[in-house]
Design a protein around this motif. Structure first.
Motif, PDB file in Angstrom:
ATOM      1  N   LYS A 199      19.108  63.185  42.374  1.00  0.00           N
ATOM      2  CA  LYS A 199      20.310  63.599  41.638  1.00  0.00           C
ATOM      3  C   LYS A 199      21.571  63.147  42.363  1.00  0.00           C
ATOM      4  N   SER A 200      21.563  63.277  43.692  1.00  0.00           N
ATOM      5  CA  SER A 200      22.712  62.863  44.487  1.00  0.00           C
ATOM      6  C   SER A 200      22.917  61.357  44.412  1.00  0.00           C
ATOM      7  N   ALA A 201      21.825  60.588  44.581  1.00  0.00           N
ATOM      8  CA  ALA A 201      21.926  59.126  44.531  1.00  0.00           C
ATOM      9  C   ALA A 201      22.372  58.658  43.150  1.00  0.00           C
ATOM     10  N   TYR A 202      21.815  59.268  42.116  1.00  0.00           N
ATOM     11  CA  TYR A 202      22.181  58.888  40.755  1.00  0.00           C
ATOM     12  C   TYR A 202      23.635  59.245  40.466  1.00  0.00           C
ATOM     13  N   GLY A 203      24.068  60.393  40.984  1.00  0.00           N
ATOM     14  CA  GLY A 203      25.456  60.805  40.793  1.00  0.00           C
ATOM     15  C   GLY A 203      26.428  59.838  41.453  1.00  0.00           C
ATOM     16  N   ARG A 204      26.112  59.390  42.672  1.00  0.00           N
ATOM     17  CA  ARG A 204      26.979  58.426  43.356  1.00  0.00           C
ATOM     18  C   ARG A 204      27.007  57.099  42.606  1.00  0.00           C
ATOM     19  N   PHE A 205      25.837  56.697  42.109  1.00  0.00           N
ATOM     20  CA  PHE A 205      25.792  55.454  41.340  1.00  0.00           C
ATOM     21  C   PHE A 205      26.626  55.582  40.071  1.00  0.00           C
ATOM     22  N   THR A 206      26.534  56.725  39.398  1.00  0.00           N
ATOM     23  CA  THR A 206      27.282  56.931  38.155  1.00  0.00           C
ATOM     24  C   THR A 206      28.778  56.739  38.379  1.00  0.00           C
ATOM     25  N   LYS A 207      29.293  57.316  39.457  1.00  0.00           N
ATOM     26  CA  LYS A 207      30.725  57.177  39.752  1.00  0.00           C
ATOM     27  C   LYS A 207      31.086  55.728  40.063  1.00  0.00           C
ATOM     28  N   ALA A 208      30.251  55.058  40.854  1.00  0.00           N
ATOM     29  CA  ALA A 208      30.512  53.659  41.195  1.00  0.00           C
ATOM     30  C   ALA A 208      30.431  52.771  39.951  1.00  0.00           C
ATOM     31  N   PHE A 209      29.493  53.081  39.066  1.00  0.00           N
ATOM     32  CA  PHE A 209      29.317  52.313  37.837  1.00  0.00           C
ATOM     33  C   PHE A 209      30.526  52.469  36.926  1.00  0.00           C
ATOM     34  N   GLU A 210      31.012  53.698  36.782  1.00  0.00           N
ATOM     35  CA  GLU A 210      32.188  53.945  35.951  1.00  0.00           C
ATOM     36  C   GLU A 210      33.419  53.280  36.555  1.00  0.00           C
ATOM     37  N   PHE A 225      21.299  51.557  36.436  1.00  0.00           N
ATOM     38  CA  PHE A 225      20.722  52.136  37.653  1.00  0.00           C
ATOM     39  C   PHE A 225      19.345  51.544  37.927  1.00  0.00           C
ATOM     40  N   LEU A 226      18.548  51.351  36.883  1.00  0.00           N
ATOM     41  CA  LEU A 226      17.214  50.778  37.050  1.00  0.00           C
ATOM     42  C   LEU A 226      17.309  49.355  37.593  1.00  0.00           C
ATOM     43  N   ILE A 227      18.244  48.560  37.075  1.00  0.00           N
ATOM     44  CA  ILE A 227      18.433  47.196  37.586  1.00  0.00           C
ATOM     45  C   ILE A 227      18.830  47.246  39.053  1.00  0.00           C
ATOM     46  N   TYR A 228      19.764  48.148  39.378  1.00  0.00           N
ATOM     47  CA  TYR A 228      20.258  48.268  40.750  1.00  0.00           C
ATOM     48  C   TYR A 228      19.128  48.659  41.707  1.00  0.00           C
ATOM     49  N   VAL A 229      18.310  49.604  41.295  1.00  0.00           N
ATOM     50  CA  VAL A 229      17.208  50.069  42.155  1.00  0.00           C
ATOM     51  C   VAL A 229      16.146  48.986  42.297  1.00  0.00           C
ATOM     52  N   GLU A 230      15.870  48.261  41.209  1.00  0.00           N
ATOM     53  CA  GLU A 230      14.896  47.169  41.290  1.00  0.00           C
ATOM     54  C   GLU A 230      15.320  46.133  42.322  1.00  0.00           C
ATOM     55  N   LYS A 240      22.832  55.318  50.594  1.00  0.00           N
ATOM     56  CA  LYS A 240      24.101  54.608  50.459  1.00  0.00           C
ATOM     57  C   LYS A 240      25.205  55.533  49.946  1.00  0.00           C
ATOM     58  N   THR A 241      26.413  55.289  50.428  1.00  0.00           N
ATOM     59  CA  THR A 241      27.569  56.038  49.956  1.00  0.00           C
ATOM     60  C   THR A 241      28.045  55.451  48.633  1.00  0.00           C
ATOM     61  N   GLU A 242      28.935  56.192  47.963  1.00  0.00           N
ATOM     62  CA  GLU A 242      29.495  55.702  46.713  1.00  0.00           C
ATOM     63  C   GLU A 242      30.231  54.381  46.922  1.00  0.00           C
ATOM     64  N   LYS A 243      30.950  54.259  48.042  1.00  0.00           N
ATOM     65  CA  LYS A 243      31.679  53.022  48.343  1.00  0.00           C
ATOM     66  C   LYS A 243      30.720  51.858  48.538  1.00  0.00           C
ATOM     67  N   GLU A 244      29.626  52.087  49.263  1.00  0.00           N
ATOM     68  CA  GLU A 244      28.649  51.023  49.492  1.00  0.00           C
ATOM     69  C   GLU A 244      27.991  50.592  48.181  1.00  0.00           C
ATOM     70  N   ILE A 245      27.691  51.564  47.321  1.00  0.00           N
ATOM     71  CA  ILE A 245      27.092  51.237  46.026  1.00  0.00           C
ATOM     72  C   ILE A 245      28.068  50.416  45.195  1.00  0.00           C
ATOM     73  N   LYS A 251      28.794  42.671  43.759  1.00  0.00           N
ATOM     74  CA  LYS A 251      28.049  41.438  44.060  1.00  0.00           C
ATOM     75  C   LYS A 251      27.005  41.125  42.986  1.00  0.00           C
ATOM     76  N   MET A 252      26.407  42.174  42.425  1.00  0.00           N
ATOM     77  CA  MET A 252      25.348  41.944  41.446  1.00  0.00           C
ATOM     78  C   MET A 252      25.816  42.223  40.019  1.00  0.00           C
ATOM     79  N   TRP A 253      27.143  42.239  39.811  1.00  0.00           N
ATOM     80  CA  TRP A 253      27.668  42.607  38.498  1.00  0.00           C
ATOM     81  C   TRP A 253      27.218  41.639  37.402  1.00  0.00           C
ATOM     82  N   LYS A 254      27.021  40.370  37.759  1.00  0.00           N
ATOM     83  CA  LYS A 254      26.560  39.399  36.769  1.00  0.00           C
ATOM     84  C   LYS A 254      25.182  39.770  36.235  1.00  0.00           C
TER      85      LYS A 254
END
Length: 650
Positions: A199-210, A225-230, A240-245, A251-254
């Motif tokens: 939940k914590s990791a997904y929450g940090r990813f959600t903020k970084a994604f937005e 998130f699935l692409i990122y984790v893969e 990873k912190t929200e900043k690191e995510i 870098k992988m936005w494409k």
């Protein structure tokens, strides 16, 4: 102060209302009772008090107060109304004490509808809170064929082990895929620590994604998130912190954008297409930079999972690497890095290749694809190719061969040489391509003998007895491994006939001309040079070449009957010219389903994603539990989706 904030919330509500009206959308909160009036509910389940993500709360249970809110839960009633005063009091309470009383809500299709506590939800959404406590009752609809319904039932299975309602995918199979990339065994119920970490990791990813603008893309946060984790690996993501995510997402936005656009794959079936098709001019900016370069400027690294002595697959690619030395008369430098059989070792091998100056790298096995993508993202100046098929990544190119064309010819040879109606086939991994190979062999054999049956066995199952079982069935003509493994040389490869005394006659062998494949790639690179990443982010590029590119072939025994030899040469020439297609005309699968209609041919997608066995195949596809560890890993990565497959044995 609270009335001032109510005015701010009111402005948001009215703005949302006006936008919804202009776009022809319902401006108020949706009402669950209205939705349920045309939905059959089969079960009600109390979930108790739980933490509800505010983003999942979308409406009200009844129509009572629905017009008091815009469809984003912001208020619409005037500041001086009783409603406004109560909202302001709740806002003050949240700021000073915090709202702790749980709301009462219903969950339907992984969305929540409030029965008691609409103003609390409104306040919490306004202050930007992530979740609110609620007493929840789940309403489960009747199963249907609707895609949203099927996704919801997949979500229910995921919820049973994770107790997490944050995740919502737009594609079937994604929940199971997420569990696999997280390393979770089927049916494993997460403990409290696992739930909190996720939940914590997904929450940090959600903020970084937005923050990255993900809300503007046509995919869910969970899809991204699935692409990122893969790509990154779940064990790494957890820490990873929200900043690191956020930094990694840039870098992988494409790759994320490619998924949002439908994961378009540019399938290049013939080298000639690269010169003629209009789209290829942009595609080749990555593969073929503008302006020519000399072979001496290239240094090629080859990454192997095993050694050439212990693996026929590695041996074949090593022959391909050595072919380059002769083809370019030593002007191209090549290096080999073997025994990279884990993610960490693949990363080490690629990094070492780059340190030693390699500017083009071939990772020669599908299980290397995730690390290949990670390395390509970190080193955009390096071209990385991965030997796999149907991978939707834009940071790398993938490549494979249409081996089913050779298998079709070998099936025809087997049926022509055999006096019996039973042939054997020993397959290795149940992955993309293997189903097409098996079925092509079966169809090639049936073209010669309409009554022939293909007895299928698998060599990558635990305690396999593939050849013994075929011997017990009295089967003499068998299609086995494609190549010899030098360290364990055996005559039982290719298409062979095994006599009662144990002697073996080799009849034909499929040839993987990896040397010619790599030579073509290198010559393409040498035709020009621009930025290495000019193509990245547009489409995933898969090179899927066959006989027309001269990268596969079938070599027949010299003593083959003259008539059979002429037939095979005719079929080979027809396939090479494109006038004959192995998967052409009426084709049935084992369960009687028509897979190809009369007068039609299967297209590339139908061949690549084949998840069925032809009607004249006797046998089945092994389950994951039956596979060896190595096979299970590869099957998870590139396994054909066998969900619709009906196991059949005789």
């Amino acid at each position: 102060m609270a009335l001032y904030d109510y005015s701010g919330a009111l402005k948001q509500g009215r703005k949302q209302y006006q936008e919804a009206v202009q776009k022809g959308r319902h401006p108020y909160l949706p009402v669950l009772d209205d939705i349920l009036s045309y939905t059959e509910i089969v079960s009600e389940v109390s979930l108790g008090v739980m933490d509800i993500p505010l983003s999942k709360i979308v409406g009200t249970k009844t129509a009572g107060r629905t017009s008091a809110f815009a469809n984003n839960f912001m208020p619409l009633l005037p500041e001086k109304s009783e409603f406004g005063a109560k909202w302001a009091v709740l806002y003050d309470y949240q700021i000073t004490e915090g709202i702790h009383d749980p709301i009462v809500a219903y969950e339907f299709m992984n969305k929540f509808y409030v029965q008691e506590g609409n103003k609390r939800v409104s306040v919490m959404k306004y202050v930007g809170a992530y979740s609110i406590m609620g007493q929840v009752t789940r309403l489960i609809p009747k199963k249907t064929d609707d895609i949203e319904n099927r996704l919801y039932y997949e979500f229910l299975d995921f919820y049973q082990v994770s107790f997490n309602c944050d995740v919502w995918f737009s594609k079937e199979g994604s929940y199971q895929k997420l569990l696999e990339v997280m390393g979770k065994e089927p049916g494993h119920v997460w403990d409290e620590e696992e739930r909190l970490l996720f939940k914590s990791a997904y929450g940090r990813f959600t903020k970084a994604f937005e923050l990255s603008g993900g809300n503007k893309l046509d995919l869910t946060c969970s899809d991204a998130f699935l692409i990122y984790v893969e790509i990154s690996g779940y064990d790494q993501v957890k820490g990873k912190t929200e900043k690191e995510i956020y930094q990694e997402l840039q870098k992988m936005w494409k790759e994320i954008q490619l998924a949002a656009s439908g994961s378009q794959v540019e399938l290049v079936e013939d080298p000639e297409e690269e010169k003629s098709a209009p789209l290829k001019s942009s595609l080749l900016n990555w593969l073929l930079p503008t302006g020519t370069i000399e072979p001496e400027m290239l240094k090629l690294g080859f990454i192997y999972t095993k050694t050439a002595d212990t693996s026929s697959w590695t041996y074949a690619h090593e022959l391909g690497r050595l072919h380059l030395d002769g083809a370019f008369q030593g002007r191209v430098q090549t290096m080999a890095f073997d025994q990279a059989n884990t993610e960490d070792l693949v990363e080490e091998a690629i990094e070492e290749a780059i340190r030693q100056g390699c500017n083009t790298i071939f990772s020669t096995a599908p299980q290397m694809v995730n690390q290949s993508v990670r390395s390509a993202i970190e080193h955009p100046e390096v071209r990385i190719y991965n030997c796999s098929v149907r991978m939707t990544y834009t940071s790398i190119c993938t490549y494979y061969v249409r081996m089913y064309e050779s298998k079709f010819l070998m099936g025809a040879i087997a049926a022509a040489m055999s006096k019996k109606d039973r042939l054997g086939y020993v397959a290795d991994y149940p992955i993309y391509g293997t189903m097409a190979n098996i079925n092509a062999f079966a169809l090639g054999a049936r073209m010669i003998n309409p009554d022939v049956k293909i007895y299928l066995e698998w060599s990558r199952v635990k305690n396999h007895r593939a050849r013994q079982r075929l011997a017990e069935e009295g089967i003499v003509f068998i299609s086995g491994d494609d190549m010899i493994t030098p360290e364990h040389a055996s005559r039982e490869y290719g298409l062979y006939m095994k006599r009662e005394d144990g002697s073996v006659d080799n009849l034909a062998v499929p040839i993987w001309h990896w040397g010619k494949f790599y030579e073509r790639i290198v010559r393409n690179i040498c035709r020009g040079a621009s930025e290495a990443n000019a193509m990245k982010g547009k489409k995933a590029v898969n090179y899927w070449w066959g006989m027309s590119a001269d990268v596969i072939d079938v070599i027949c025994a010299q003593d083959m009957p003259h008539g059979t030899h002429r037939l095979i040469e005719f079929l080979k020439s027809s396939i090479r010219a494109g006038s004959f297609h192995p998967f052409d005309g009426l084709i049935y699968s084992q369960n009687g389903v028509i897979r190809c209609k009369e007068g039609e041919s299967l297209g590339p997608e139908g061949i690549l994603t084949m998840n069925w066995l032809a009607e004249n195949v006797i046998g089945r596809v092994p389950t994951a539990d039956e596979l060896t560890d190595e096979a299970r890993l590869l099957q998870k990565l590139q396994g054909a989706n066998m969900d619709e497959y009906e196991h059949t044995e005789e």
